[in-house]
Design a protein around this motif. Structure first.
Motif, PDB file in Angstrom:
ATOM      1  N   SER A 254     -62.121-188.939 -22.974  1.00 21.41           N
ATOM      2  CA  SER A 254     -62.637-190.308 -23.023  1.00 21.41           C
ATOM      3  C   SER A 254     -64.141-190.396 -23.190  1.00 21.41           C
ATOM      4  N   GLY A 255     -64.871-189.381 -22.783  1.00 19.53           N
ATOM      5  CA  GLY A 255     -66.313-189.487 -22.913  1.00 19.53           C
ATOM      6  C   GLY A 255     -66.962-188.118 -23.055  1.00 19.53           C
ATOM      7  N   ALA A 256     -68.202-188.138 -23.530  1.00 21.61           N
ATOM      8  CA  ALA A 256     -68.953-186.896 -23.676  1.00 21.61           C
ATOM      9  C   ALA A 256     -70.344-187.127 -23.110  1.00 21.61           C
ATOM     10  N   ALA A 257     -70.907-186.093 -22.530  1.00 23.36           N
ATOM     11  CA  ALA A 257     -72.208-186.306 -21.904  1.00 23.36           C
ATOM     12  C   ALA A 257     -73.120-185.116 -22.116  1.00 23.36           C
ATOM     13  N   LEU A 258     -74.393-185.412 -22.007  1.00 22.66           N
ATOM     14  CA  LEU A 258     -75.410-184.390 -22.229  1.00 22.66           C
ATOM     15  C   LEU A 258     -76.376-184.408 -21.049  1.00 22.66           C
ATOM     16  N   THR A 259     -76.601-183.262 -20.441  1.00 24.71           N
ATOM     17  CA  THR A 259     -77.714-183.137 -19.498  1.00 24.71           C
ATOM     18  C   THR A 259     -78.697-182.240 -20.193  1.00 24.71           C
ATOM     19  N   LYS A 260     -79.804-182.863 -20.613  1.00 24.85           N
ATOM     20  CA  LYS A 260     -80.697-182.162 -21.514  1.00 24.85           C
ATOM     21  C   LYS A 260     -81.543-181.100 -20.815  1.00 24.85           C
ATOM     22  N   ASN A 261     -82.163-181.488 -19.729  1.00 27.73           N
ATOM     23  CA  ASN A 261     -83.168-180.594 -19.175  1.00 27.73           C
ATOM     24  C   ASN A 261     -82.646-179.709 -18.059  1.00 27.73           C
ATOM     25  N   GLU A 262     -81.844-178.723 -18.471  1.00 30.59           N
ATOM     26  CA  GLU A 262     -81.340-177.774 -17.503  1.00 30.59           C
ATOM     27  C   GLU A 262     -82.051-176.445 -17.700  1.00 30.59           C
ATOM     28  N   ALA A 263     -81.994-175.631 -16.693  1.00 37.68           N
ATOM     29  CA  ALA A 263     -82.502-174.272 -16.815  1.00 37.68           C
ATOM     30  C   ALA A 263     -81.442-173.371 -16.235  1.00 37.68           C
ATOM     31  N   ARG A 264     -81.306-172.190 -16.849  1.00 33.60           N
ATOM     32  CA  ARG A 264     -80.280-171.266 -16.392  1.00 33.60           C
ATOM     33  C   ARG A 264     -80.924-170.098 -15.662  1.00 33.60           C
ATOM     34  N   ILE A 265     -80.359-169.759 -14.547  1.00 37.11           N
ATOM     35  CA  ILE A 265     -80.812-168.582 -13.812  1.00 37.11           C
ATOM     36  C   ILE A 265     -79.638-167.620 -13.763  1.00 37.11           C
ATOM     37  N   SER A 266     -79.867-166.367 -14.118  1.00 29.21           N
ATOM     38  CA  SER A 266     -78.790-165.376 -14.038  1.00 29.21           C
ATOM     39  C   SER A 266     -79.221-164.275 -13.094  1.00 29.21           C
ATOM     40  N   ILE A 267     -78.264-163.782 -12.357  1.00 30.71           N
ATOM     41  CA  ILE A 267     -78.536-162.641 -11.492  1.00 30.71           C
ATOM     42  C   ILE A 267     -77.533-161.567 -11.884  1.00 30.71           C
ATOM     43  N   VAL A 268     -78.038-160.449 -12.316  1.00 34.91           N
ATOM     44  CA  VAL A 268     -77.137-159.351 -12.681  1.00 34.91           C
ATOM     45  C   VAL A 268     -77.253-158.257 -11.631  1.00 34.91           C
ATOM     46  N   GLY A 269     -76.222-157.441 -11.550  1.00 30.17           N
ATOM     47  CA  GLY A 269     -76.235-156.334 -10.592  1.00 30.17           C
ATOM     48  C   GLY A 269     -76.030-156.810  -9.164  1.00 30.17           C
ATOM     49  N   VAL A 270     -75.284-157.897  -9.007  1.00 32.85           N
ATOM     50  CA  VAL A 270     -74.993-158.391  -7.657  1.00 32.85           C
ATOM     51  C   VAL A 270     -73.835-157.562  -7.081  1.00 32.85           C
ATOM     52  N   PRO A 271     -74.030-156.939  -5.913  1.00 29.37           N
ATOM     53  CA  PRO A 271     -72.937-156.168  -5.324  1.00 29.37           C
ATOM     54  C   PRO A 271     -71.690-157.044  -5.197  1.00 29.37           C
ATOM     55  N   ASP A 272     -70.577-156.539  -5.706  1.00 32.67           N
ATOM     56  CA  ASP A 272     -69.340-157.312  -5.741  1.00 32.67           C
ATOM     57  C   ASP A 272     -68.625-157.192  -4.401  1.00 32.67           C
ATOM     58  N   ARG A 273     -69.125-157.894  -3.413  1.00 31.99           N
ATOM     59  CA  ARG A 273     -68.504-157.823  -2.088  1.00 31.99           C
ATOM     60  C   ARG A 273     -68.670-159.165  -1.384  1.00 31.99           C
ATOM     61  N   PRO A 274     -67.868-159.385  -0.347  1.00 28.59           N
ATOM     62  CA  PRO A 274     -67.951-160.670   0.347  1.00 28.59           C
ATOM     63  C   PRO A 274     -69.375-160.908   0.837  1.00 28.59           C
ATOM     64  N   GLY A 275     -69.834-162.145   0.748  1.00 22.94           N
ATOM     65  CA  GLY A 275     -71.138-162.470   1.312  1.00 22.94           C
ATOM     66  C   GLY A 275     -72.265-162.559   0.302  1.00 22.94           C
ATOM     67  N   SER A 276     -72.091-161.940  -0.881  1.00 18.41           N
ATOM     68  CA  SER A 276     -73.182-161.981  -1.858  1.00 18.41           C
ATOM     69  C   SER A 276     -73.479-163.417  -2.315  1.00 18.41           C
TER      70      SER A 276
END
Ligand code: ASP
Ligand code: MG
Length: 593
Positions: A254-276
C-alpha cells in the motif's frame, strides 16, 4: 449523541482568518448534531519561535521551564479559537491540559500521558459548549506543566477521542491526507482513502509521517479511526481514514517510504556467543541512540557480523558507544558508511502473498541499484541503498507496485465502516493507567521454518532479484529475509522457508548461486524464529536491550536478527526456541498486553 474530536495543527490556525475557519468547522459539526471537542496546536511556527527564544537566553534551559514556555503557544490559540466561536454566536470554553485533567509523568518535554479525567469535559459538552482543548500538554502529580514532545497535539487528540469514546477523530492539517509516498519526492504519489493503523505505524517514522507516531499507537490501542484531512479544502473533501482496515484487501503493497539520512555501522568479528548483542545494544541505549534497521546474518567460523542503521545525526554518538563495546569484544572491528538511505514497502496484504520481495528487488535491479542490506517483517520489506540512488529507488518501487493507481477493489469512501467491538469504558480506564507505556502485543515462536544462506554474494545489482524470482517461481513462501553488509565482498543472503519447502529451496538457491558466481549455499533444517511484536518498539529504545539481555541470560545465542518499526525477529537454534520464548515472556511480563 455522537461526539467528534477535531484537531487543528499549527498551519490550520496560523492567523485570524484561519482561526475563524476552524471555528466555523466546529460550529458546523455541532449544528449537524454532534458534540464537539477541538484540540488546537500553537499558531504557525510559534513553538519553533519559543524554542529559539529560549536558546537566546540559555544553551541548556531547564526542561521544566521549557514546558512552562512551550505550553503558552497552545494557550494563546485555544483562547483565540474560543473567542472566534463566541463571535460566531456559539458557546465554547477553552481548557488547558491541566484544567481538563490530563495527568502525565514528570519527564518534561517528552511526558507520557497517564490518565485523563473526562468529568469536566462531559459537563461542558452536556451544557452544549464546544470544548477547545490545548494540545500537546498535561500536568504532573505536582501540578507542573508538562509537554508531550514536538508534534504532540496529535496524541492529545487521539487520546481524548479514546477516553471520550468519540465516533471520529478528525485531524485537520495542511496536506490532503496520507499518500502512497511523499508527493514532494514522487509526484505521482496518490492520496489513499484508507490505511490501516499497522501500515501507518510501519510508515510513520519513515518520513511518510503526517502524524505523530505515538498518536497512531493510541489509535490502534483504543481502536480510534483517525480521519486526516486538509483544513484548507472548502468543499470538505474527504482525506484518509487511518483505521482497522487497509485500503484494499487484494493489494500486497500500500505504501513506500524513504528515510534519507541514515548511516550504517557494521561490526565484524563479533564473537558468536550469547551476550555479544546485548553488550553492543546496551552501550547504544545508554547514550539514547535509537537504532533503526538491525541486520545480523548467520555467523561463519565462530565470528558473527552485525550491521545496523542510525540517523546520520546520531552517527558520532553511536560510533563512540559502539567502539567502546567493540573494545570489550576482543578483535571486533567497527566500520561505517554515512551515505545510505532506507527504502521500504509496506502492506498488510504482503503477509499472505508470495512474490512481493522479488518484484521489489527486480525493480531495483532494473534501475541499476545495488542493495546493501535487507530486512523484513510481516508487512514490510526494507532495503538499504546508497543515498545518491535513493530517490530513484523509491520511484522504482512505487512504480513497480502501481501505487499511483487506486486499487480496483477499494471500498467506496464513506461506506459504513464494519463495526468492531470497541473496548468498554471500564477497560479504557484500566488501560489508561499504563496508556503510553510500552505494550508488547505478542511474543511468538515459529519453529516451522528452515534457513537457507547464500554466501559470498557479489556486491552488485540484481542478485537478490534473481534469487527470489527463482524461489517465487517454485511457489515457495519466504518468511524472513536478511541480507548482511557487503564489505570485504562477504555479503550473505539468508532467508527462511517452511520445512517442507527446504529441499526445493536449496536446489533452487544452489542453481542460482552457481549461475551468479556466489559462494556455497548453507542451510539449517530447523531454526526457531522468536518475534516480539508491539506498539512503541521504536519509541522505547530499551526493547532491543531487554530482549538481548533476556536471551543472553538464558545462554541463548542469537543467529540472525531483522527488525521493523513494530517488530523484532531473532533466529535462534531450534532446540533453544522454547527456552527463548519463556525467557522473552518473562522479560516482557510487565508490558505484555
Ligand atoms: N505545538 C507543538 C509543536 O509544534 C505541538 C503540535 O503542534 O502538535 O510541536
Ligand atoms: Mg503538528
Amino acid at each position: 449523541m455522537s461526539l467528534i474530536v477535531q484537531k487543528f495543527g499549527g498551519t490550520s490556525v496560523a492567523n485570524a482568518e484561519k482561526i475563524k475557519g476552524a471555528a466555523r468547522k466546529a460550529i458546523r459539526a455541532q449544528q449537524e448534531g454532534h458534540q464537539v471537542v477541538m484540540v488546537v496546536s500553537a499558531m504557525g511556527k510559534q513553538t519553533d519561535f519559543l524554542v529559539s527564544l529560549a536558546r537566546e537566553i540559555s544553551d541548556k534551559p531547564p526542561a521544566r521551564e521549557m514546558d512552562m514556555l512551550l505550553s503558552t503557544g497552545e494557550q494563546v490559540s485555544v483562547a483565540l479559537v474560543a473567542m472566534a466561536i463566541h463571535e460566531l454566536g456559539s458557546a465554547a470554553v477553552s481548557l488547558t491540559g491541566g484544567q481538563i485533567g490530563i495527568k502525565t509523568d514528570s519527564s518534561h518535554t517528552k511526558a507520557r500521558i497517564q490518565s485523563i479525567d473526562t468529568e469536566r469535559m462531559r459537563r461542558h459538552l452536556d451544557d452544549g459548549k464546544i470544548i477547545i482543548a490545548a494540545g500537546f500538554q498535561g500536568i504532573d502529580d505536582d501540578y507542573n506543566i508538562t509537554t508531550l514532545g514536538r508534534g504532540g497535539s496529535d496524541t492529545t487528540a487521539v487520546a481524548l477521542a479514546a477516553v471520550l469514546r468519540a465516533d471520529s477523530c478528525e485531524i485537520y492539517t495542511d496536506v490532503d491526507g496520507v499518500f502512497t509516498t511523499d508527493p514532494r519526492v514522487v509526484p505521482s504519489a496518490r492520496k489513499m482513502d484508507r490505511v490501516s493503523h499497522d501500515e501507518m505505524l510501519e510508515l510513520a517514522s519513515l518520513g511518510a509521517g503526517v502524524m505523530h507516531s505515538r498518536s497512531i499507537e493510541f489509535g490502534k490501542k483504543f481502536d480510534v479511526p483517525i480521519h486526516v484531512r486538509n483544513s484548507a479544502s472548502f468543499s470538505d473533501e474527504p482525506g484518509t481514514i487511518i483505521g482497522s482496515f487497509p485500503e484494499s484487501a487484494k493489494r500486497a503493497v500500500s505504501g513506500a517510504a524513504l528515510t534519507k539520512n541514515e548511516a550504517r555501522i557494521s561490526i565484524v568479528g563479533v564473537p558468536d556467543r550469547p551476550g555479544s548483542m546485548q553488550l553492543i545494544f546496551s552501550h547504544l541505549s545508554a547514550v539514547n541512540v535509537a537504532v533503526d534497521m538491525i541486520v545480523q546474518n548467520v555467523a561463519a567460523g565462530g565470528l558473527a557480523e552485525i550491521a545496523f542503521t542510525v540517523l546520520e545525526s546520531d552517527l558520532a554518538t553511536a560510533l563512540n558507544a559502539v567502539e567502546k563495546a567493540a573494545a570489550l569484544l576482543n578483535g571486533a572491528r567497527v566500520t561505517h558508511d554515512a551515505n545510505v538511505s532506507k527504502v521500504s514497502i509496506v502492506g498488510l496484504g504482503m503477509a499472505t502473498q508470495a512474490g512481493v520481495a522479488d518484484r521489489m528487488f527486480r525493480a531495483l535491479a532494473e534501475a541499476g541499484i545495488n542493495i546493501l542490506a535487507i530486512t523484513t517483517s510481516q508487512i514490510k520489506i526494507s532495503v538499504l541503498v546508497s543515498r545518491v540512488q535513493s530517490l530513484e529507488a523509491l520511484r522504482a518501487v512505487h512504480g513497480e507496485f502501481e501505487l499511483e493507481k487506486p486499487p480496483g477493489d477499494r471500498s467506496e469512501f464513506g461506506a459504513a465502516p464494519v463495526k468492531v467491538e470497541r473496548p468498554s469504558a471500564v477497560d479504557i480506564v484500566a488501560r489508561l493507567q499504563k496508556m503510553e507505556e510500552l505494550t508488547i502485543d505478542n511474543i511468538r515462536l515459529d519453529d516451522s521454518q528452515a534457513r537457507v544462506t547464500i554466501t559470498q554474494v557479489p556486491d552488485k545489482p540484481g542478485i537478490a532479484a534473481a534469487v527470489f524470482e527463482a524461489v517465487a517461481s517454485e511457489e515457495i513462501m519466504v518468511d524472513m529475509i536478511v541480507q548482511g553488509t557487503g564489505h570485504d565482498g562477504e555479503a550473505k543472503l539468508s532467508f527462511t522457508v517452511p520445512h517442507d519447502s527446504l529441499k526445493i529451496a536449496l536446489a533452487t538457491a544452489g542453481q542460482v548461486a552457481t549461475q551468479l558466481g556466489c559462494g556455497q549455499v548453507t542451510h539449517d533444517p530447523r531454526i526457531a524464529i522468536l518475534s516480539v511484536f508491539g506498539i512503541g518498539i521504536r519509541t522505547h529504545t530499551g526493547v532491543g536491550v531487554r530482549m538481548f539481555n533476556a536471551l543472553s541470560k538464558a545462554g541463548i545465542n542469537v543467529d540472525m536478527i531483522s527488525t521493523s518499526e513494530v517488530r523484532v525477529n531473532v533466529v535462534v537454534a531450534a532446540d533453544k526456541g522454547a527456552a527463548g520464548l519463556a525467557a522473552l515472556k518473562e522479560a516482557f511480563a510487565d508490558v505484555l498486553g
